[in-house]
Write an enzyme that holds these catalytic residues in place. Structure first.
Site, PDB file in Angstrom:
ATOM      1  N   ASP A 278       0.894  -1.171   0.000  1.00 17.44           N
ATOM      2  CA  ASP A 278       0.000   0.000   0.000  1.00 17.44           C
ATOM      3  C   ASP A 278       0.924   1.210   0.000  1.00 17.44           C
ATOM      4  O   ASP A 278       1.740   1.375   0.906  1.00 17.44           O
ATOM      5  CB  ASP A 278      -0.869  -0.076   1.270  1.00 17.44           C
ATOM      6  CG  ASP A 278      -1.494   1.261   1.665  1.00 17.44           C
ATOM      7  OD1 ASP A 278      -1.524   2.176   0.827  1.00 17.44           O
ATOM      8  OD2 ASP A 278      -1.956   1.374   2.821  1.00 17.44           O
ATOM      9  N   GLU A 296      -3.528   4.258  -2.455  1.00 17.86           N
ATOM     10  CA  GLU A 296      -3.951   3.844  -1.101  1.00 17.86           C
ATOM     11  C   GLU A 296      -5.457   4.045  -0.899  1.00 17.86           C
ATOM     12  O   GLU A 296      -6.159   3.175  -0.390  1.00 17.86           O
ATOM     13  CB  GLU A 296      -3.180   4.632  -0.032  1.00 17.86           C
ATOM     14  CG  GLU A 296      -3.703   4.341   1.369  1.00 17.86           C
ATOM     15  CD  GLU A 296      -2.817   4.815   2.506  1.00 17.86           C
ATOM     16  OE1 GLU A 296      -2.478   6.010   2.543  1.00 17.86           O
ATOM     17  OE2 GLU A 296      -2.462   3.975   3.350  1.00 17.86           O
ATOM     18  N   GLU A 297      -5.939   5.196  -1.317  1.00 18.75           N
ATOM     19  CA  GLU A 297      -7.349   5.505  -1.094  1.00 18.75           C
ATOM     20  C   GLU A 297      -8.248   4.522  -1.852  1.00 18.75           C
ATOM     21  O   GLU A 297      -9.273   4.079  -1.335  1.00 18.75           O
ATOM     22  CB  GLU A 297      -7.655   6.942  -1.539  1.00 18.75           C
ATOM     23  CG  GLU A 297      -7.071   8.029  -0.625  1.00 18.75           C
ATOM     24  CD  GLU A 297      -5.653   8.451  -0.993  1.00 18.75           C
ATOM     25  OE1 GLU A 297      -5.042   7.771  -1.862  1.00 18.75           O
ATOM     26  OE2 GLU A 297      -5.150   9.439  -0.433  1.00 18.75           O
TER      27      GLU A 297
HETATM   28  N1  AR6 Z   1      -1.187  -0.796  -8.806  1.00 17.55           N
HETATM   29  C1  AR6 Z   1       0.081  -0.486  -9.178  1.00 17.55           C
HETATM   30  N2  AR6 Z   1       0.517   0.767  -9.326  1.00 17.55           N
HETATM   31  C2  AR6 Z   1      -0.326   1.769  -9.081  1.00 17.55           C
HETATM   32  C3  AR6 Z   1      -1.660   1.542  -8.669  1.00 17.55           C
HETATM   33  C4  AR6 Z   1      -2.085   0.196  -8.541  1.00 17.55           C
HETATM   34  N3  AR6 Z   1      -3.314  -0.126  -8.191  1.00 17.55           N
HETATM   35  N4  AR6 Z   1      -2.251   2.726  -8.510  1.00 17.55           N
HETATM   36  C5  AR6 Z   1      -1.331   3.661  -8.798  1.00 17.55           C
HETATM   37  N5  AR6 Z   1      -0.162   3.106  -9.145  1.00 17.55           N
HETATM   38  P1  AR6 Z   1       0.503   7.110  -5.316  1.00 17.55           P
HETATM   39  P2  AR6 Z   1       2.713   7.802  -3.509  1.00 17.55           P
HETATM   40  C6  AR6 Z   1       1.079   3.780  -9.544  1.00 17.55           C
HETATM   41  O1  AR6 Z   1       0.564   8.482  -5.832  1.00 17.55           O
HETATM   42  O2  AR6 Z   1       3.450   8.635  -4.470  1.00 17.55           O
HETATM   43  C7  AR6 Z   1      -1.924   8.814  -1.130  1.00 17.55           C
HETATM   44  O3  AR6 Z   1      -2.690   9.956  -0.849  1.00 17.55           O
HETATM   45  C8  AR6 Z   1       0.869   5.053 -10.339  1.00 17.55           C
HETATM   46  O4  AR6 Z   1       1.897   5.150 -11.318  1.00 17.55           O
HETATM   47  O5  AR6 Z   1      -0.782   6.627  -4.763  1.00 17.55           O
HETATM   48  O6  AR6 Z   1       3.472   6.895  -2.608  1.00 17.55           O
HETATM   49  C9  AR6 Z   1      -1.376   8.196   0.145  1.00 17.55           C
HETATM   50  O7  AR6 Z   1      -2.318   8.240   1.196  1.00 17.55           O
HETATM   51  C10 AR6 Z   1       1.025   6.115  -9.275  1.00 17.55           C
HETATM   52  O8  AR6 Z   1       1.417   7.355  -9.845  1.00 17.55           O
HETATM   53  O9  AR6 Z   1       1.631   6.843  -4.187  1.00 17.55           O
HETATM   54  C11 AR6 Z   1      -0.200   9.081   0.417  1.00 17.55           C
HETATM   55  O10 AR6 Z   1      -0.587  10.282   1.044  1.00 17.55           O
HETATM   56  C12 AR6 Z   1       2.105   5.529  -8.403  1.00 17.55           C
HETATM   57  O11 AR6 Z   1       1.783   4.138  -8.369  1.00 17.55           O
HETATM   58  C13 AR6 Z   1       0.325   9.391  -0.953  1.00 17.55           C
HETATM   59  O12 AR6 Z   1      -0.789   9.235  -1.848  1.00 17.55           O
HETATM   60  C14 AR6 Z   1       2.178   6.087  -7.023  1.00 17.55           C
HETATM   61  O13 AR6 Z   1       0.904   6.055  -6.420  1.00 17.55           O
HETATM   62  C15 AR6 Z   1       1.381   8.397  -1.380  1.00 17.55           C
HETATM   63  O14 AR6 Z   1       1.851   8.783  -2.628  1.00 17.55           O
END
Ligand code: AR6
Length: 525
Positions: A278, A296-297
């Site tokens: 996650d 995550e959401e």
């Molecule tokens: N499976 C694989 N890859 C994915 C998926 C999925 N289901 N969904 C998205 N991605 P991000 P962060 C890819 O932005 O940067 C939330 O608010 C996609 O390329 O969710 O770690 C949390 O609560 C996406 O751009 O993660 C934190 O506050 C990339 O994964 C914050 O976001 C990153 O997804 C974490 O941000």
């Protein structure tokens, strides 16, 4: 009592028990073990019972958390059962009776009103059939959970196991806004009440309405299930805290690179039989109860039993992660971010149960660092030793051996662009750091590049070369250090590096290769 008071009291107790001085590090090492709530009993070390029992919710008395606050409970019951609720406005009027912070103002519950306007038939079913079930299950909490839940607090290695009926009831209490955000203020847990999901932050988004719709589907599906069966299925919520003394010396680990499978077709939630990462916020759930709608959401929304972790998991520190084992997926979805939409029922019968009767879905919440956006000079600080160490240790906290996990040791970790969306991580750096950490703990990576398919090709190419040359983790770590000292630190002010990390490594590998070839030619002569 706030958490520092709690820790102080705990320390005093441990001091007197062990008859010696205890410092923060010793406290960090203290393993509270497994606390099982599913038989309505807390099976923990008796000495610690009174110190752990501190978290929870309006049903229990604050100064005597072992005792039910029956007066307050009766009030919720009479308020919720003496009213007929047939629409969002009536729901609002009832909730404000026990939650005087909210008012009749139209802005409150506007997302629920939008849901009603957009999907009148579904809303009709919700108010007539599903909401009564939610109320019934919420009010059963004192029957389902005779002891308050302990806090999964900072520095603790602690796991609690509850059954899915208890989880249903807890979630119903979040949904009805019976659980307020008071725990957030007192214990530094994430705000867990659904009030913020129902009442929009500006702008009001369709995706938020769709999240409400998705959670309602969970309750609808649970409504049709056999409650005894639900009760027999378990869920584990666990916090992992690393002990500073047991951190890995990353620079000197000489491990061969793990297997990395790149799959452009699959999302993390579809990777069965693997640990699933996650991409978390330090407050579990991130923006799921507001307008957030990224990895995550979405995961919380389609596996709603994850919401329950928000009630009792304190904000994660740098050396910590959280495991949630056994949640079920209830929904499909389409879109992402603002285009997210409920995509109908998901049948999770294909996921088997482990030997504790938990669904074999192991989700590990690991919060990457939030960096500045590219273009701002501080963005490149993520290549510094300090940031690299933080991310390696953090990822390690998520993937190290876990006694509550039922997965094989050499398992694949389903991950991907961790920290590289909302958190602005550099995708090349983060991918390599995940490979280093997995290689050191003896696990493998199942990389889901999601929308980053071009990157996936480059990553595959680089890995192929690294493997061919039998590159070990220390060498890879060294390349990252060199890139920072030779490229990033020599950057003229406000400019971008001319070479990316991958290209820097490729260029250097070529050089080493050429030198080796030259040497063997010379030896032949
Ligand atoms: N499976 C694989 N890859 C994915 C998926 C999925 N289901 N969904 C998205 N991605 P991000 P962060 C890819 O932005 O940067 C939330 O608010 C996609 O390329 O969710 O770690 C949390 O609560 C996406 O751009 O993660 C934190 O506050 C990339 O994964 C914050 O976001 C990153 O997804 C974490 O941000």
């Amino acid at each position: 009592m706030n958490i520092s008071g709690f820790i102080k009291k705990l320390k005093t107790k441990l001091n007197s028990d062990l008859n010696k001085e205890i410092d923060e590090d010793t406290l960090t090492k203290y393993d509270f073990g497994n606390i099982e709530l599913y038989n309505n009993e807390l099976n923990i070390n008796n000495d610690l019972k009174e110190y752990i029992n501190y978290i929870i919710i309006p049903y229990y008395q604050k100064n005597n958390p072992g005792k039910l606050n029956s007066k307050q409970y009766k009030f919720f019951k009479s308020t919720l059962t003496n009213s007929t609720i047939t629409n969002a406005k009536e729901f609002q009027s009832v909730v404000i009776k026990y939650n005087p912070l909210y008012t009749e103002d139209d802005c409150f519950f506007a997302n629920l009103k939008n849901y009603e306007a957009k999907y009148p038939e579904e809303a009709n079913k919700f108010f007539n059939k599903i909401l009564p079930f939610i109320i019934e299950q919420a009010l059963k909490l004192p029957e389902y959970l005779t002891k308050p839940i302990p806090l999964l607090g900072k520095n603790m290695n602690i796991a609690i196991t509850i059954n899915k009926l208890q989880a249903l009831s807890l979630l119903a209490n979040q949904f009805l806004c019976i659980f307020t955000d008071e725990n957030h203020e007192i214990y530094d847990t994430p705000p867990c009440s659904f009030i913020t999901l129902f009442s929009p932050m500006k702008p009001s988004l369709d995706s938020t309405v769709e999240k409400i719709r998705t959670v309602i589907h969970y309750f609808d599906k649970m409504r049709k299930r056999n409650l005894e069966e639900i009760k027999s299925e378990l869920l584990t919520y666990q916090r992992i805290s690393l002990n500073k003394e047991s951190l890995i010396d990353w620079k000197n680990q000489k491990k061969g690179l793990c297997s990395v499978r790149i799959d452009t077709e699959t999302s993390i939630e579809d990777c069965k039989g693997m640990m699933q990462v996650d991409f978390a916020n330090w407050y579990l759930g991130g923006g799921v109860l507001t307008n957030g709608c990224v990895q995550e959401e979405i995961r919380f929304t389609i596996n709603p039993e994850l919401f329950v972790s928000m009630i009792f998991t304190q904000c994660l520190d740098h050396l910590e992660s959280a495991y949630i084992i056994g949640t079920e997926r209830f929904s499909n979805y389409t879109g992402y971010g603002r285009t997210y939409a409920y995509g109908g029922d998901y049948d999770d019968n294909g996921t088997l149960f482990d030997n504790m009767n938990r669904k074999e879905t192991e989700i590990v919440a690991i919060d990457a660092t939030l960096f500045c956006t590219p273009g701002i000079p501080q963005y490149y600080e993520q290549f510094s030793n300090k940031s690299v160490m933080r991310e390696l240790n953090k990822f390690y906290a998520g993937i190290k051996e876990n006694k509550y996990s039922d997965l094989e040791k050499d398992i694949y970790i389903a991950t991907g662009n961790w920290g590289c969306g909302a958190f602005n991580g550099n995708i090349e750096l983060k991918a390599l750091l995940q490979v280093i950490a997995a290689s050191v703990v003896g696990k493998n990576i199942y990389y889901c590049p999601y929308d980053k398919t071009e990157f996936a090709d480059q990553f595959g190419l680089l890995l192929k070369k690294l493997k061919k040359l039998h590159t070990t983790t220390d060498i890879l770590f060294n390349y990252i250090e060199e890139y920072y000292s030779k490229v990033i630190q020599n950057l003229p002010k406000n400019s971008k590096p001319e070479v990316t990390l991958f290209n820097y490594i490729l260029k250097n590998i070529e050089n080493i290769n050429n030198e080796n070839n030259k040497k063997s030619e010379e030896e032949k002569v």
